[in-house]
Design an enzyme around this catalytic site. Structure first.
Site, mmCIF file in Angstrom:
data_model
loop_
_atom_site.group_PDB
_atom_site.id
_atom_site.type_symbol
_atom_site.label_atom_id
_atom_site.label_comp_id
_atom_site.label_asym_id
_atom_site.label_seq_id
_atom_site.Cartn_x
_atom_site.Cartn_y
_atom_site.Cartn_z
ATOM 1 N N SER A 81 0.827 -1.294 -0.066
ATOM 2 C CA SER A 81 -0.067 -0.157 -0.006
ATOM 3 C C SER A 81 0.945 1.249 -0.062
ATOM 4 C CB SER A 81 -0.890 0.054 1.333
ATOM 5 O OG SER A 81 -2.036 -0.643 1.192
ATOM 6 N N LYS A 84 0.358 3.394 -3.065
ATOM 7 C CA LYS A 84 -0.710 4.326 -3.261
ATOM 8 C C LYS A 84 -0.106 5.859 -3.147
ATOM 9 C CE LYS A 84 -3.695 0.927 -1.017
ATOM 10 N NZ LYS A 84 -4.535 0.383 0.112
ATOM 11 N N TYR A 208 -4.457 -2.432 -9.938
ATOM 12 C CA TYR A 208 -4.119 -2.085 -8.538
ATOM 13 C C TYR A 208 -3.422 -3.148 -7.771
ATOM 14 C CZ TYR A 208 -4.937 -2.069 -3.556
ATOM 15 O OH TYR A 208 -5.084 -2.049 -2.048
ATOM 16 N N TYR A 260 -4.503 3.663 8.122
ATOM 17 C CA TYR A 260 -5.483 3.283 8.267
ATOM 18 C C TYR A 260 -6.031 3.425 9.790
ATOM 19 C CZ TYR A 260 -3.455 0.839 4.509
ATOM 20 O OH TYR A 260 -2.717 0.506 3.360
ATOM 21 N N VAL A 278 1.440 -3.640 3.771
ATOM 22 C CA VAL A 278 1.398 -4.951 4.523
ATOM 23 C C VAL A 278 2.478 -5.541 4.410
ATOM 24 C CG1 VAL A 278 -1.150 -5.004 4.848
ATOM 25 C CG2 VAL A 278 -0.346 -6.252 2.990
#
Length: 324
Positions: A81, A84, A208, A260, A278
């Protein structure tokens, strides 16, 4: 000691930052090696489940383009992630503030792959760093491209930022994510059902999952993230990658949403913008001073690197780096 964005004359003229970090980083690596509790690796992605949880690396890039590393800083890992940040930067370049009609800018308060808020808010993700938001960003990047072209654009952008064309997509990780990413498929289909995907969900998910499978070392990642430290300028060519105002906005989202439902705790403990993945990596930005990448595969309950967070807390406290 200077706060983030401030420097002393001795730091800049005498390489004081370099000297302090050269002594500090190996000590942090040693402290992390002694930790018994190391978190749990991401077992739902088979290639990540096989990573040795004892791995730990850290890299710091300073504004004079010097790089200080310690531990397993040159071993590649799946940035997941953290990618992103780079896809968001590209999407903002294409859509500008029009992007925010499709994705919000608020912390979710839920897990990164939660479907609950997406259903409640009729297909508009809370922010671009949860999975649903990043899938919308991938849809923006796909646009009129074929999936391979969009993946190539993301890869070339990251290679350019890091000034390193050895960076690649780990095909084994990408294939594993495509084979096991049922929750992401549910998010993509719900987005499509609510009119917030222009392309086929399978094509968007291909982009993605491949961007998440980017494989980089701490050294490469810290270099790639440096443009956020330098007001949007490339660290080597000095060209303007994005406008300074946009780097501040990206950094603000990293601070509020980058971990998050653990973002508030990370801001409380560390105090700088950061984005986790992760795979155990964290990219942290000290505006005007440094770009930091840390990697420790074991995760806490929110899916963020347990020892990576602790290491950044130690480093930022000792260097007095904070945006507050």
């Amino acid at each position: 000691m200077p706060h983030a964005g401030q420097h002393t004359d001795s730091d800049l003229a005498d390489g004081g930052l370099n000297a302090r970090l050269a002594g500090m980083l190996p000590d942090i690596v040693q402290q992390m090696a002694s930790r018994v509790e190391r978190g749990e690796v991401a077992r739902y992605i088979p290639p990540l489940a096989r990573i040795d949880p004892r791995k730990f690396g850290i890299a710091v890039v300073l504004r004079d383009n010097s790089v200080l590393v310690a531990g397993d800083a040159d071993e590649e890992f799946s940035i997941q992630s953290i990618s992103k940040v780079f896809s968001l930067t590209l999407a903002l370049g294409k859509k500008g503030d029009g992007l925010w009609s499709r994705v919000g800018r608020e912390p979710s308060g839920d897990a990164f792959n939660s479907i609950v808020l997406l259903e409640h808010e009729k297909g508009v993700p809370r922010n671009p760093f949860i999975n649903a938001g990043a899938i919308v960003i991938a849809d923006v990047l796909l646009a009129t491209h074929q999936p391979k072209e969009a993946i190539g654009e993301i890869l070339r952008f990251v290679q350019s930022l890091a000034d390193d064309d050895r960076i690649s997509v780990d095909r084994h990780v990408a294939q594993a994510e495509m084979a096991t990413g049922f929750a992401n498929a549910a998010l993509a289909n719900l987005l499509k059902a609510n009119g917030n995907l222009d392309n086929l969900p399978t094509h968007v998910l291909g982009v993605y999952h491949h961007q998440c499978a980017l494989s980089m070392s701490c050294r490469q990642l810290a270099r790639a993230g440096f443009f956020l430290t330098s007001g949007g300028r490339h660290p080597v060519t000095c060209r303007q990658v994005v406008a300074p105002e946009r780097t501040r906005r990206i950094s603000a989202l990293m601070m509020t949403c980058g971990h998050y439902d653990g973002s508030g705790d990370f801001a409380f403990r560390v105090g700088v913008p950061a984005k986790s993945g992760v795979g155990g990596g964290i990219l942290a930005i000290v505006p005007g001073i440094a770009s930091i990448a840390v990697w420790s595969p074991g995760l806490n309950q929110q899916g963020n690197s347990l020892l990576g967070t602790e290491a950044l807390e130690i480093l930022c406290r000792q260097m007095n780096w904070s945006v507050f």
